[in-house]
Scaffold this motif. Sequence first.
Motif, PDB file in Angstrom:
ATOM      1  N   UNK A  61       0.944  -1.373  -0.145  1.00  9.84           N
ATOM      2  CA  UNK A  61       0.080   0.096  -0.060  1.00  9.84           C
ATOM      3  C   UNK A  61       0.867   1.196   0.249  1.00  9.84           C
ATOM      4  N   UNK A  62       1.255   1.778  -1.274  1.00 18.34           N
ATOM      5  CA  UNK A  62       2.283   2.729  -1.534  1.00 18.34           C
ATOM      6  C   UNK A  62       1.883   4.051  -1.064  1.00 18.34           C
ATOM      7  N   UNK A  63       2.562   4.961  -0.424  1.00 21.23           N
ATOM      8  CA  UNK A  63       2.107   6.455  -0.350  1.00 21.23           C
ATOM      9  C   UNK A  63       3.332   7.020  -1.095  1.00 21.23           C
ATOM     10  N   UNK A  64       2.508   8.073  -1.759  1.00 18.63           N
ATOM     11  CA  UNK A  64       3.475   9.053  -2.441  1.00 18.63           C
ATOM     12  C   UNK A  64       3.179  10.369  -2.073  1.00 18.63           C
ATOM     13  N   UNK A  65       4.186  11.194  -2.038  1.00 19.86           N
ATOM     14  CA  UNK A  65       4.278  12.667  -1.553  1.00 19.86           C
ATOM     15  C   UNK A  65       4.881  13.333  -2.631  1.00 19.86           C
ATOM     16  N   UNK A  66       4.279  14.426  -3.391  1.00 20.13           N
ATOM     17  CA  UNK A  66       4.901  14.986  -4.528  1.00 20.13           C
ATOM     18  C   UNK A  66       5.643  16.404  -3.977  1.00 20.13           C
ATOM     19  N   UNK A  67       6.305  16.941  -5.038  1.00 22.01           N
ATOM     20  CA  UNK A  67       6.807  18.124  -4.860  1.00 22.01           C
ATOM     21  C   UNK A  67       5.832  19.257  -4.609  1.00 22.01           C
ATOM     22  N   UNK A  68       4.565  19.278  -5.115  1.00 23.47           N
ATOM     23  CA  UNK A  68       3.565  19.954  -4.772  1.00 23.47           C
ATOM     24  C   UNK A  68       2.762  19.986  -3.328  1.00 23.47           C
ATOM     25  N   UNK A  69       3.028  18.697  -2.787  1.00 24.66           N
ATOM     26  CA  UNK A  69       2.700  18.672  -1.221  1.00 24.66           C
ATOM     27  C   UNK A  69       3.685  19.355  -0.350  1.00 24.66           C
ATOM     28  N   UNK A  70       5.023  19.279  -1.008  1.00 22.42           N
ATOM     29  CA  UNK A  70       6.174  19.939  -0.346  1.00 22.42           C
ATOM     30  C   UNK A  70       5.928  21.178  -0.130  1.00 22.42           C
ATOM     31  N   UNK A  71       5.679  21.590  -1.199  1.00 21.10           N
ATOM     32  CA  UNK A  71       5.485  23.294  -1.599  1.00 21.10           C
ATOM     33  C   UNK A  71       4.299  23.809  -0.602  1.00 21.10           C
ATOM     34  N   UNK A  72       3.176  23.151  -0.764  1.00 23.77           N
ATOM     35  CA  UNK A  72       1.997  23.697   0.051  1.00 23.77           C
ATOM     36  C   UNK A  72       2.141  23.514   1.473  1.00 23.77           C
ATOM     37  N   UNK A  73       2.601  22.475   1.930  1.00 24.82           N
ATOM     38  CA  UNK A  73       2.901  22.188   3.536  1.00 24.82           C
ATOM     39  C   UNK A  73       4.119  22.790   4.070  1.00 24.82           C
ATOM     40  N   UNK A  74       4.851  23.161   3.364  1.00 26.07           N
ATOM     41  CA  UNK A  74       6.209  23.927   3.845  1.00 26.07           C
ATOM     42  C   UNK A  74       7.009  23.046   4.942  1.00 26.07           C
ATOM     43  N   UNK A  75       7.203  21.762   4.605  1.00 24.22           N
ATOM     44  CA  UNK A  75       8.105  20.945   5.372  1.00 24.22           C
ATOM     45  C   UNK A  75       9.507  21.254   5.211  1.00 24.22           C
ATOM     46  N   UNK A  76      10.031  21.279   6.340  1.00 22.79           N
ATOM     47  CA  UNK A  76      11.316  21.665   6.614  1.00 22.79           C
ATOM     48  C   UNK A  76      12.491  20.663   6.474  1.00 22.79           C
ATOM     49  N   UNK A  77      12.102  19.321   6.629  1.00 20.93           N
ATOM     50  CA  UNK A  77      12.806  18.192   6.864  1.00 20.93           C
ATOM     51  C   UNK A  77      12.259  16.936   6.131  1.00 20.93           C
ATOM     52  N   UNK A  78      13.027  15.922   5.914  1.00 23.10           N
ATOM     53  CA  UNK A  78      12.543  14.605   5.235  1.00 23.10           C
ATOM     54  C   UNK A  78      11.637  14.069   6.474  1.00 23.10           C
TER      55      UNK A  78
END
Length: 678
Positions: A61-78
């Motif tokens: 059951x694979x999860x995918x996080x995209x560049x769009x998600x990273x930009x929108x949620x402002x995550x600062x680290x992996x």
Amino acid sequence: MFHIPLRTPCLLLCLCVAGTTVHAASLADDDLTDLSIEQLLAMQISTASKFPQALADAPSSVSVITAADIKLYGWRSLAELLSSIRGLYASNDRNYSYLGGRGFLRPGDYDTRFLLLVDGNRNNDSVYDQASLGREFILDLDVIDRVEYVPGPGSSVYGSNAFFGVINVITKRGRDMAGPVASVSVGSVGERSLRGSYGWSGTTSDGKAGDAEFLLSASSYRRDGRDLYFAEYDTPDNNHGIAHRLDHEQLDQLFFRADLGAFTLSAAHIERSKGIPTASYSQVFNDPRSATLDRQSNIALAYNTALSGQTRLSTRLFWGSHDFAGTYIYSAPDMVNEDGSSSTWWGGELNLVTTRFKQHKLLAGMEYQRDAQLKQFSQNTYLQSAGAQPGQPQVLLNDARSANRLGLYLQDEWSLRDDLLFNAGLRYDRNSLSSGAVSPRVALIYKPWLNTTVKGIVGKAFRSPNAFELYYSLPGEGGQKINPMLRPEHILTRELSWEQQLSASSRLLLSAYRNTVSDLISQELDERDGLLVFRNVSRVSASGVELEYQRLWNEGAHLRSSYSWQRVTDEMTGQEVVNSPAHLAKLNLSSPLALLRARLAVEGQYVARRKTLRGDTGGYALCNLSLVSAQWLDHTEISLGVYNLFDRHYSVPGGPEHLQDSLQQDGRSYRLKLTYKF
């Protein structure tokens, strides 16, 4: 005055954001937020089986996080990014970040039970087998195209460390960041960063992307740190428990990727130093000399080509190095201890994927890694006479060795019927530092109805003991001794999942699993000599259920939410294990705000209480807020992130190297980021 639970404002805020989608006009985004559920499910992922396949066909059951998600949620680290995925949670000991999966995260352990890949290349170092997931991760998040997380046993295709899951970070190409781009950010506690990138992609006469492209990116990060209070050190001699600005951090990163036809060349480098405010390993408290230094470099060359219309060949060569140095300060006698490691590795992989046999997709490959240098060292330097010559290092450990890893694997995706897939994989691994291991995995993927997928998965994975566990030694009280007889630890996983597409815009996933870990490598005290030693002593079982719901709205809003229940028990004692929350809840909601010409994203997380080494920590709920706009200024994207919005006070379990049973985490903080596209 009545009290409103802290999680309530976060949930109310999320509902308010959802309400704005009814009348909000869609903003123009060059990302995946506007894709339908059908398109998302048809997205090709490559991590689960080492060849491209649709999410619904993957044996996990694979999860995918995209560049769009990273930009929108402002995550600062992996680590922050991964914490948004169902079943995962993170801890930070004010030096490194650690990842827990399905209720398992032992305090004091390194991230050895997750395999971290960058574009399919192993990123775990060779001495500790550690996956670096915090700020110490080798890449700036802005150069990430997507992250694929494959939960469950992955040793059948990846070998050691693919124990609880595989994390594959896939980088952007030149076409994804065309031209020069500059980014600057400022934040709480003197945090600031700077990034410069340049992407180029050749084009053909008809304007389409050509066969040549490259991306170059350099970034720098600084954090001054804040005063931190630790009640365990609250005495006049210890500055009343206040570590004065020892939480500082600085790092520099460099990344390069070139795609030339069938060839891909990539290189990454990071240098990172971090202050240690916690006085771990019985150090002197509040001494500014206490710090760690990490340096890592990776180079990889890949070649992927079609030998025929039915067969593809993939090869890659790789080289990596990792250096760690810790400076620890002690009194009585006044002494500086320098402890660390240096590792270098290189190797290659070759595999073939063919569909020439009717209804079968076969994968066969081999992987070799030479750990050319596995060096561990420790030495004391006395600053004044105390039975040793001042200024002259006293060598405590100087261990240098090398090792080989070899893996052979075979996998078959057999289409039994149009609605039934059978996926079977088998891998044999041999590590010259330990015994061999055989890792099977079988999955039955059934689609009884058009929008329904049922997956049954059974697999075994292993983790070989690393050089640190085998050969690190220190003499004296509280020291450590070697144990070259350590065996690999193993996990047996059984999982059943149901994936239901409820409509063109919504999806539901329900998964239940049972894990059994045997020969678990644990550190314990040998009462005969008072030294610590790693042994295969524990057996752990885990059961859990995960529920995830995704919803897209025509107006551009996107919801991803999940709930996880898990129970992990030490079968030797019958007790729950340390640092294992029984409940996790996640909510990620983004929506366009037409009036502001921006996009708002809200993230909520709940982590239940966790048992510590000597007590427990309370549960907590966190809420993060992010606002992003590319329409306020020409060529400029502006984002504002507020983290721990309601200033929740919470802590995570500490490891045995800390006097603190739990470690306080950051309160409210912010980051303002500007990105300019020339």
